[in-house]
Design an enzyme around this catalytic site. Sequence first.
Site, PDB file in Angstrom:
ATOM      1  NE  ARG A 117      -4.002  -2.029   2.090  1.00 37.74           N
ATOM      2  CZ  ARG A 117      -3.935  -2.969   3.035  1.00 37.74           C
ATOM      3  NH1 ARG A 117      -3.060  -2.846   4.011  1.00 37.74           N
ATOM      4  NH2 ARG A 117      -4.730  -3.990   3.000  1.00 37.74           N
ATOM      5  CE  LYS A 139       0.689  13.781 -14.442  1.00 38.61           C
ATOM      6  NZ  LYS A 139       0.482  14.316 -15.807  1.00 38.61           N
ATOM      7  CD  GLU A 181       9.010  15.804 -21.814  1.00 39.88           C
ATOM      8  OE1 GLU A 181       8.256  16.786 -21.636  1.00 39.88           O
ATOM      9  OE2 GLU A 181       8.588  14.623 -21.931  1.00 39.88           O
ATOM     10  CE  LYS A 223       6.560  17.449 -13.321  1.00 45.67           C
ATOM     11  NZ  LYS A 223       6.748  16.246 -14.084  1.00 45.67           N
ATOM     12  CD  GLU A 233      -2.677  16.118 -15.820  1.00 46.50           C
ATOM     13  OE1 GLU A 233      -1.481  15.827 -15.635  1.00 46.50           O
ATOM     14  OE2 GLU A 233      -3.315  15.772 -16.819  1.00 46.50           O
ATOM     15  NE  ARG A 240       1.821  16.697 -12.562  1.00 41.13           N
ATOM     16  CZ  ARG A 240       2.472  15.943 -11.714  1.00 41.13           C
ATOM     17  NH1 ARG A 240       2.140  15.977 -10.432  1.00 41.13           N
ATOM     18  NH2 ARG A 240       3.455  15.151 -12.102  1.00 41.13           N
ATOM     19  CG  ASN A 244      -0.147  16.130 -19.811  1.00 38.95           C
ATOM     20  OD1 ASN A 244       0.840  15.431 -19.610  1.00 38.95           O
ATOM     21  ND2 ASN A 244      -1.163  16.184 -18.972  1.00 38.95           N
ATOM     22  CG  HIS A 247       2.798  14.862 -23.134  1.00 38.37           C
ATOM     23  ND1 HIS A 247       3.558  15.992 -23.336  1.00 38.37           N
ATOM     24  CD2 HIS A 247       3.536  14.091 -22.280  1.00 38.37           C
ATOM     25  CE1 HIS A 247       4.671  15.919 -22.631  1.00 38.37           C
ATOM     26  NE2 HIS A 247       4.692  14.781 -21.994  1.00 38.37           N
ATOM     27  CG  HIS A 251       0.972  10.024 -24.496  1.00 42.59           C
ATOM     28  ND1 HIS A 251       0.283  10.372 -23.371  1.00 42.59           N
ATOM     29  CD2 HIS A 251       2.286  10.125 -24.164  1.00 42.59           C
ATOM     30  CE1 HIS A 251       1.129  10.692 -22.401  1.00 42.59           C
ATOM     31  NE2 HIS A 251       2.353  10.551 -22.864  1.00 42.59           N
ATOM     32  CG  HIS A 264       7.976  10.416 -23.468  1.00 49.64           C
ATOM     33  ND1 HIS A 264       6.603  10.262 -23.606  1.00 49.64           N
ATOM     34  CD2 HIS A 264       8.150  11.530 -22.699  1.00 49.64           C
ATOM     35  CE1 HIS A 264       5.988  11.225 -22.931  1.00 49.64           C
ATOM     36  NE2 HIS A 264       6.901  12.009 -22.375  1.00 49.64           N
TER      37      HIS A 264
HETATM   38  P1  NAD Z   1      14.666   5.940 -20.454  1.00 54.02           P
HETATM   39  O1  NAD Z   1      14.389   5.860 -19.039  1.00 54.02           O
HETATM   40  O2  NAD Z   1      14.223   4.827 -21.336  1.00 54.02           O
HETATM   41  O3  NAD Z   1      16.221   6.152 -20.647  1.00 54.02           O
HETATM   42  C1  NAD Z   1      16.711   6.268 -21.938  1.00 54.02           C
HETATM   43  C2  NAD Z   1      17.873   5.327 -22.244  1.00 54.02           C
HETATM   44  O4  NAD Z   1      19.049   5.945 -21.762  1.00 54.02           O
HETATM   45  C3  NAD Z   1      17.826   3.946 -21.606  1.00 54.02           C
HETATM   46  O5  NAD Z   1      18.364   3.033 -22.503  1.00 54.02           O
HETATM   47  C4  NAD Z   1      18.747   4.091 -20.402  1.00 54.02           C
HETATM   48  O6  NAD Z   1      19.336   2.873 -20.037  1.00 54.02           O
HETATM   49  C5  NAD Z   1      19.768   5.053 -20.908  1.00 54.02           C
HETATM   50  N1  NAD Z   1      20.375   5.897 -19.904  1.00 54.02           N
HETATM   51  C6  NAD Z   1      19.766   6.534 -18.884  1.00 54.02           C
HETATM   52  N2  NAD Z   1      20.620   7.323 -18.254  1.00 54.02           N
HETATM   53  C7  NAD Z   1      21.808   7.168 -18.872  1.00 54.02           C
HETATM   54  C8  NAD Z   1      23.083   7.749 -18.691  1.00 54.02           C
HETATM   55  N3  NAD Z   1      23.294   8.668 -17.760  1.00 54.02           N
HETATM   56  N4  NAD Z   1      24.081   7.347 -19.508  1.00 54.02           N
HETATM   57  C9  NAD Z   1      23.857   6.455 -20.499  1.00 54.02           C
HETATM   58  N5  NAD Z   1      22.672   5.901 -20.735  1.00 54.02           N
HETATM   59  C10 NAD Z   1      21.660   6.257 -19.928  1.00 54.02           C
HETATM   60  O7  NAD Z   1      14.052   7.261 -21.126  1.00 54.02           O
HETATM   61  P2  NAD Z   1      13.723   8.708 -20.584  1.00 54.02           P
HETATM   62  O8  NAD Z   1      13.674   9.548 -21.783  1.00 54.02           O
HETATM   63  O9  NAD Z   1      14.577   9.103 -19.463  1.00 54.02           O
HETATM   64  O10 NAD Z   1      12.257   8.544 -19.977  1.00 54.02           O
HETATM   65  C11 NAD Z   1      11.142   8.326 -20.804  1.00 54.02           C
HETATM   66  C12 NAD Z   1       9.990   7.909 -19.945  1.00 54.02           C
HETATM   67  O11 NAD Z   1       9.683   8.932 -19.012  1.00 54.02           O
HETATM   68  C13 NAD Z   1       8.724   7.641 -20.711  1.00 54.02           C
HETATM   69  O12 NAD Z   1       8.166   6.427 -20.299  1.00 54.02           O
HETATM   70  C14 NAD Z   1       7.805   8.784 -20.319  1.00 54.02           C
HETATM   71  O13 NAD Z   1       6.456   8.430 -20.366  1.00 54.02           O
HETATM   72  C15 NAD Z   1       8.274   9.072 -18.927  1.00 54.02           C
HETATM   73  N6  NAD Z   1       7.950  10.417 -18.440  1.00 54.02           N
HETATM   74  C16 NAD Z   1       7.358  10.519 -17.222  1.00 54.02           C
HETATM   75  C17 NAD Z   1       7.073  11.756 -16.703  1.00 54.02           C
HETATM   76  C18 NAD Z   1       6.477  11.871 -15.335  1.00 54.02           C
HETATM   77  O14 NAD Z   1       6.063  12.967 -14.953  1.00 54.02           O
HETATM   78  N7  NAD Z   1       6.453  10.812 -14.557  1.00 54.02           N
HETATM   79  C19 NAD Z   1       7.385  12.913 -17.424  1.00 54.02           C
HETATM   80  C20 NAD Z   1       7.998  12.774 -18.668  1.00 54.02           C
HETATM   81  C21 NAD Z   1       8.279  11.514 -19.167  1.00 54.02           C
HETATM   82  N1  GLY Z   2       5.127  15.296 -17.259  1.00 55.46           N
HETATM   83  C1  GLY Z   2       3.788  15.694 -16.950  1.00 55.46           C
HETATM   84  C2  GLY Z   2       3.537  15.870 -15.509  1.00 55.46           C
HETATM   85  O1  GLY Z   2       4.376  15.598 -14.682  1.00 55.46           O
HETATM   86  O2  GLY Z   2       2.472  16.269 -15.148  1.00 55.46           O
END
Ligand code: NAD
Ligand code: GLY
Length: 361
Positions: A117, A139, A181, A223, A233, A240, A244, A247, A251, A264
């Site tokens: 939980r 998120k 971003e 942020k 949101e 918030r 997006n 997005h 998406h 992404h």
């Molecule tokens: P990711 O986590 O897939 O990382 C990208 C790649 O880079 C991976 O292969 C990873 O192993 C590699 N990597 C990471 N750090 C590294 C480093 N320092 N050196 C070398 N390689 C490295 O991709 P991302 O772009 O970081 O994240 C994308 C995800 O984030 C999506 O799923 C998206 O939906 C999510 N997201 C979430 C939010 C939120 O608010 N929670 C906001 C934006 C995006």
């Molecule tokens: N990346 C969108 C949010 O955090 O709301």
Amino acid sequence: MTQCTVQLGDRAYPIEIAAGLLGQTACFDVLADRPRLLLTDQNLARLHLPRLQATLSLPDDSCLIIPPGELQKSWDQAERLFDALLARRFARDGVLLTLGGGVIGDLGGFVAALYQRGIDFLQIPTTLLAQVDSSVGGKTAVNHPRGKNMIGAFHQPIAVVADLDTLKTLPPRELRAGVAEVIKYGLLGDAAFFAWLETHLDALLALDPAITAQTIAHCCQMKARIVAEDEREAVGGGVRALLNLGHTFGHAIETFTGYTEWLHGEAVATGMVMAADCSARLGWITPDIATRARDLIARAGLPVKPPAGMTVEGFKDLMGHDKKVAKGQLRLVLLRGLGAAVLTADFDPAALDATLAAAVA
Ligand code: NAD
Ligand code: GLY
């Protein structure tokens, strides 16, 4: 070091931003002597985990290492992690650390939100995207084959530790995805920052230390303010949702391509070009603003058109699954000016049709 705080009352937490933090025990004081497990992926395990293990005296059997990539953000992987936590008898006084990009942060946060939980977790973001966006704000989610981030929870970390040195090993394509971003913050809410980026984009892409630190701190401050104002949101249209921008289109691209071909940030980049185009067609922004958005995104080496094979109808079908749909109506984040995004269902659908048709042509 820059420190900002996400002001959420008794759940407020710090975001530490500086080079070299993985080697500094003080950043992790919040862990005290609590049990800890770390989730990371194989790339980070090779590149940055050893330094963190030394700092935290973290033994190998406290590190859960999964393959990299968006496909890991799945219910199946979450279930395997629940199993790993249970097998280790990890209890509610423990803290889950996430070392990685948005995939590791979103997945680890999701597991932390559900396990027994809810347990505490601490984000150690290592991509530009994660340092400016995904590690902040709570998120968490996994993807569903029918839609991106469809299964998730709001669950805030207890701290975010962003070590700028980790970005030095980031593949250039991943760095550019993070820049998408960054550009988003300027477009949605800060015209001066957008103009600053037009000047400093090349320095950011070259990871100039001062420009990188300033960029990440600025985005985190924006942020943090937005999350403090509208943590969950608000469905009625809180601030918030503006994060997006791009997005809903993006998406759809990610779902269409099966979460494998487009990153992404790349999908969001094209989505922002489409949102700006739609806004210009509605007469809400002048065409030169849409052109500036497109130009900056293109200069960052990001795609400005959706992948071949996408159709207007395909886009509309996928966009219909968006989490911002309310009362059956599609709502979009569009621009009323540079740095002035709005969430609205009140737009002429002909403009959206024209944007989609032009994009897939
Ligand atoms: P990711 O986590 O897939 O990382 C990208 C790649 O880079 C991976 O292969 C990873 O192993 C590699 N990597 C990471 N750090 C590294 C480093 N320092 N050196 C070398 N390689 C490295 O991709 P991302 O772009 O970081 O994240 C994308 C995800 O984030 C999506 O799923 C998206 O939906 C999510 N997201 C979430 C939010 C939120 O608010 N929670 C906001 C934006 C995006
Ligand atoms: N990346 C969108 C949010 O955090 O709301």
